[in-house]
Design an enzyme around this catalytic site. Sequence first.
Site, PDB file in Angstrom:
ATOM      1  CG  HIS A 480      14.155   1.581   0.894  1.00 42.03           C
ATOM      2  ND1 HIS A 480      14.723   0.477   1.387  1.00 42.03           N
ATOM      3  CD2 HIS A 480      13.782   2.339   2.340  1.00 42.03           C
ATOM      4  CE1 HIS A 480      15.050   0.653   2.671  1.00 42.03           C
ATOM      5  NE2 HIS A 480      14.365   1.883   3.178  1.00 42.03           N
ATOM      6  CG  ASP A 484      16.887  -4.163   3.021  1.00 45.80           C
ATOM      7  OD1 ASP A 484      15.875  -3.793   2.518  1.00 45.80           O
ATOM      8  OD2 ASP A 484      17.275  -5.390   3.033  1.00 45.80           O
TER       9      ASP A 484
END
Length: 509
Positions: A480, A484
């Site tokens: 992450h 995204d």
Amino acid sequence: MTTEVRVPTLGESVTEATVATWFKKPGDTVAVDEMLCELETDKVTVEVPSPAAGTLAEIVAAEGETVGVDALLANISEGDSAAAPAPAKKTEAKADAPAASGASVDVMVPTLGESVSEATVSTWFKKEGEAVAQDEILCELETDKVSVEVPAPAAGTLSKILAGEGTTVEAGGQLAVIAEGAGGAAAPAAKEAAAPAGDTQYSTPAAGSGRSDVEDAPAAKKAMAEAGISRDQVQGSGRDGRAMKEDVARAVAAASSAPAAAEAPKAPRAPVAADDAAREERVKMTRLRQTIARRLKDAQNTAAMLTTYNEVDMTEVMALRNQYKDQFEKKHGARLGFMSFFTKACVHALKEVPEVNAEIDGTDIVYKNFVHMGIAAGTPQGLVVPVLRDVDQKSFADIEKEIAEKGKRARDGKLSMAEMQGGTFTISNGGVYGSLMSSPILNPPQSGILGMHKIQERPMVVNGQIVARPMMYLALSYDHRIVDGKGAVTFLVRVKEALEDPRRLLMDL
């Protein structure tokens, strides 16, 4: 003139190796590009060729030593005059040794690979007194990555084993001694014939062990002697039926529990800790398993790992495969499986979401304008990930052939270090083992890994009708920090769309 032998470049992000095996010893003549030694890294084994012809004058890094990139391994004396020195590993024959044996040769722990400084002796294939041929495999060492076979440096008789099974040895350490010459081979037979019947150190395994030429682990022999049980009471779980120390413990526990069972006590007694301990089995983790555990935990500690899920209807892929699999195999000589479809679908999706194919390097994001696909493969030793390079430029047939070839060599432990490095994205197929859903762990420094799962028919609503469809859950684990949520979901949706309508792959839609 002296030429230095140095540690070669070991691969991406690999800075050190362990000297696993020297194929030559000081004083031996070597040719250009002849293999001198083997280095073992945390992934694979690297062979070091001779940079020049001459005589191996000196070994600087002994077997078992950890060396860095470009470190000095040995020196080679070039030219014919260098052939004079006698081998350093040989010693003069003792006065009471057979005249034909001449000398003894030390069997040393070979280079074990990058960052690997020690190994465990897992199996001896020969026992003391047996005749051995040059380059015949004497024993097998187990490191945290791979198993290393140790060949005999000379022909003769294995006169003494210094490191028994289960012993931890360092690179460059001594394993055994070989008495050279044909004369040494005759002595062991007489020695065995004269040995007292009660000597169990190198006795022949009983019929229950499966093979008469299989040598039980020394620790197991000692345990049997201490417990006073015979070999036929022990069921060996080692290679080729070899009895291990744990097998003896189980046999002792079974023997002690038999009389108690015969007595048929009126009331069951409460279990105690000693009973539980007798039924437990403690096995040391292999070095490969220790490394896998460490790397997986490092991945969790380093990346901001998250997983997103979706499901795909495999109807169209299965129909297409069934329609063309026979023609495909006839033309290309390879079976048409599902992995090529998933590989192509991932390549298609990675073009749209390139951050899933990128990696973080400090404060930079490195985008890869190519796809080197890692295909996770389970082996008896543990999980390995061979890499298929430039799959974005390969056909279905090329991908299927390479997957089959690398998968076979992975199971045989024949993959090279280079073949498991440089991947930009990974696919892991837990479905072959029956997994319905899971969250795969990233393979650093990659930022994405796709988990495939079991195909299972489930009721689905199609055009307002409930029908049974072959469905598969997909899982994308991603970092992450660089990917995204929108990008991860988009990637997985594109994979789903490509598989549910394979024609999209042909038209790049």
